[in-house]
Design an enzyme around this catalytic site. Structure first.
Site, mmCIF file in Angstrom:
data_model
loop_
_atom_site.group_PDB
_atom_site.id
_atom_site.type_symbol
_atom_site.label_atom_id
_atom_site.label_comp_id
_atom_site.label_asym_id
_atom_site.label_seq_id
_atom_site.Cartn_x
_atom_site.Cartn_y
_atom_site.Cartn_z
ATOM 1 N N SER A 36 8.143 8.585 -22.012
ATOM 2 C CA SER A 36 8.759 7.537 -21.916
ATOM 3 C C SER A 36 9.323 6.972 -23.259
ATOM 4 O O SER A 36 9.965 7.715 -24.098
ATOM 5 C CB SER A 36 8.129 6.093 -21.276
ATOM 6 O OG SER A 36 8.901 5.028 -20.857
ATOM 7 N N HIS A 54 8.714 7.724 -12.643
ATOM 8 C CA HIS A 54 8.312 7.396 -14.219
ATOM 9 C C HIS A 54 6.850 7.434 -14.308
ATOM 10 O O HIS A 54 6.285 6.623 -14.170
ATOM 11 C CB HIS A 54 9.068 6.153 -14.712
ATOM 12 C CG HIS A 54 9.253 6.201 -16.228
ATOM 13 N ND1 HIS A 54 10.129 6.977 -16.542
ATOM 14 C CD2 HIS A 54 9.044 5.352 -17.051
ATOM 15 C CE1 HIS A 54 10.240 6.925 -18.058
ATOM 16 N NE2 HIS A 54 9.148 5.796 -18.433
#
Length: 415
Positions: free
Chosen positions: A254, A395
Site C-alpha cells: 500500500s 487491498h
C-alpha cells in the site's frame, strides 16, 4: 552492440511525432528522450537520462531527501539466538540519528533463519502498527510511538501500543515462510520514522532533523522520509555480518509499497524491489485516469508527497512523467508488482501497464524484462526481471502474494 537490438525494438513503440512511448493506446512520457529532445542511444546515455528522470521525480513528486547522516549510531539492544522456538535469531537495533542538536531514532526488528548458511539474503520493509504487530513473539519491544486504534486493529490505548497489539498484523507478514526460504526479515515502524497523521505531519521523527527542507516546494515528503529510513536500515545491514548486504530486497504494501519503490529508485544498494498494491504514487499509471488520483492524494494525504505535486491536480492524464519512470530508475534490478482484482484504487490494469511500459528499459539494459503477455488471469504470475501477478480479493497482503514474491526472490537473490 549487445544493446543495439533492444533499442531497435524500442524505436518501434516510440512515436516519431512526440516524446511519448505507447502503452497500448495510451501515450506515455518516454524514458528514452532527454529533456532537450535527444534520444538515448547507449548505456552511457541512459545513465545521463536516468539522472534527469531522478531529478524530475524528486522535484515534481517525491521531494528532496537528505544525504546519509554524518552522525548515526546503531545499538543492538536485544539478541536472542533461540527466538521463535529456535527457528531464528532475533536482533533489535536502535538507529539513532543526531543533527544540529536534534535527535531521531527508530528500531529495526531483525529475524535471521538459524537453519540457513550465513550471511543470508534479507527482505526489509516498513510496517503499519509497530514491530510487535508482525508476530506474537513476546520478546519484541512495544513501540513507544503513536499507534492507531482502528476497527481493523483495536489494540492501542490512548495512542499507545499494548500487549494486545502483539501479532495483530501477523497475517500480512509470512514470517515463518520467509525464514524457511532462507531470508532474514527486517522491519521498522512507519510512525517511528515520520508521522502518517495530517495534523502531525513533519513534526515527528526524522522530519524534525531537517526543518529547512520543508520550506521548499520540493519538500521532504513523508513517502520520501519512509524510503530514506529504509536506506538507513540498509546502512545498518551493511554492518551486520549475518546479512549479505548485496542481496537485500526492499518490500512494501500500500502506501509503504510506494516508499519501497522510491527507496529502490533512489538507492541502488537494494538488490530487488517488491511492491504489493502500491497504487497511485507507487505502481500504477496516473495517465490512465483510473483509480486513486492526484487530487485525492494531495487532499487526503498532502504530506505524503512534495507540494509540487499539487500543480497537477486534475491533470493526471497530462503528466510530463508517470510511474514507469520510477520503475525505470530501478532497472535493471528485479522488481515485482503485485495487485488484487477488487482493489480498484490501485487499478490493477494500471499497475500492469506500468510494468509493461518499463519493459523497454529493462530490455535495453540487457535483461528479459516482463514476459510478453496480455494482462494475466487471476493467480497466474508473470516472472522475468520484472514480475507481476493479480490475485482475487481486495487491498491486503495474502499468503499467495508472499509465495509469488518469495518465488521471484529465489530466482534473483538466492545463490
Amino acid at each position: 552492440m549487445r544493446y543495439f537490438l533492444p533499442f531497435l525494438v524500442l524505436l518501434s513503440i516510440v512515436s516519431s511525432k512526440n516524446t511519448c512511448a505507447q502503452e497500448g493506446s495510451l501515450a506515455l512520457p518516454d524514458p528514452f528522450t532527454f529533456n532537450n529532445g535527444e534520444k538515448v542511444k547507449s548505456v552511457k546515455d541512459w545513465e545521463r537520462r536516468r539522472k534527469e528522470i531522478l531529478e524530475i521525480m524528486t522535484r515534481e513528486m517525491y521531494g528532496v531527501s537528505p544525504d546519509r547522516p554524518k552522525k548515526m549510531h546503531f545499538k543492538v539492544f536485544d539478541l536472542d539466538r533461540n527466538a521463535l522456538g529456535g527457528k531464528a535469531t532475533r536482533k533489535q537495533v536502535t538507529v539513532r540519528i543526531i543533527r544540529e542538536g536534534r535527535e531521531a531514532r527508530f528500531d529495526l526488528l531483525v529475524y535471521i533463519p538459524n537453519q540457513a548458511r550465513r550471511p543470508v539474503p534479507a527482505i526489509i520493509g516498513l510496517n503499519f502498527i509497530g514491530n510487535q504487530a508482525i508476530h506474537s513473539d513476546p520478546g519484541i519491544k512495544l513501540t513507544t510511538a503513536w499507534v492507531e486504534n482502528s476497527r481493523m486493529f483495536p489494540c492501542a490505548s490512548d495512542g499507545r501500543a499494548t500487549d494486545a497489539c502483539r501479532g495483530v498484523n501477523a497475517s500480512q507478514w509470512a514470517v515463518d515462510s520467509i525464514l524457511a526460504r532462507g531470508y532474514a526479515l527486517v522491519t521498522l515502524y512507519r510512525e517511528e520514522v515520520a508521522s502518517d497523521r495530517k495534523a502531525h505531519a513533519f513534526q515527528t521523527g526524522v522530519h524534525t532533523l531537517y526543518p529547512a527542507l520543508q520550506r521548499r516546494e520540493d519538500n521532504f515528503g513523508t513517502v520520501a522520509a519512509w524510503a530514506w529510513a529504509l536506506s538507513r536500515g540498509m546502512d545498518y545491514l551493511e554492518t551486520d555480518k549475518d546479512i549479505d548486504a548485496k542481496r537485500v530486497a526492499v518490500f512494501g504494501f500500500s502506501r509503504l509499497g510506494k516508499a519501497a519503490l522510491w527507496a529502490g529508485a533512489t538507492d541502488r544498494r537494494f538488490a530487488a524491489v517488491l511492491s504489493n498494491e502500491s497504487g497511485a504514487g507507487g505502481g500504477k499509471l496516473f495517465r490512465r485516469g483510473v483509480g486513486e488520483d492526484i487530487n485525492r492524494l494531495c487532499t487526503m494525504f498532502p504530506y505524503w508527497f512534495a507540494r509540487n505535486l499539487g500543480k497537477y491536480k486534475g491533470k493526471d492524464t497530462e503528466l510530463p512523467f508517470d510511474q514507469h519512470f520510477v520503475v525505470a530508475l530501478i532497472a535493471p534490478r528485479p522488481v515485482y508488482l503485485a495487485t488484487a482484482g477488487d482493489d480498484k484504487n490501485s487499478d490493477p490494469p494500471g499497475e500492469f501497464a506500468t510494468a509493461r511500459a518499463a519493459d523497454a528499459v529493462y530490455r535495453f539494459l540487457g535483461t528479459n524484462g516482463l514476459p510478453d503477455s496480455p494482462f494475466p488471469a487471476l493467480n497466474q504470475p508473470l516472472t522475468g526481471q520484472i514480475g507481476f501477478h493479480i490475485r482475487p480479493g481486495g487491498h491486503d497482503v495474502k499468503m499467495f502474494d508472499w509465495i509469488q514474491i518469495l518465488n521471484f526472490s529465489d530466482l534473483h537473490l538466492q545463490k
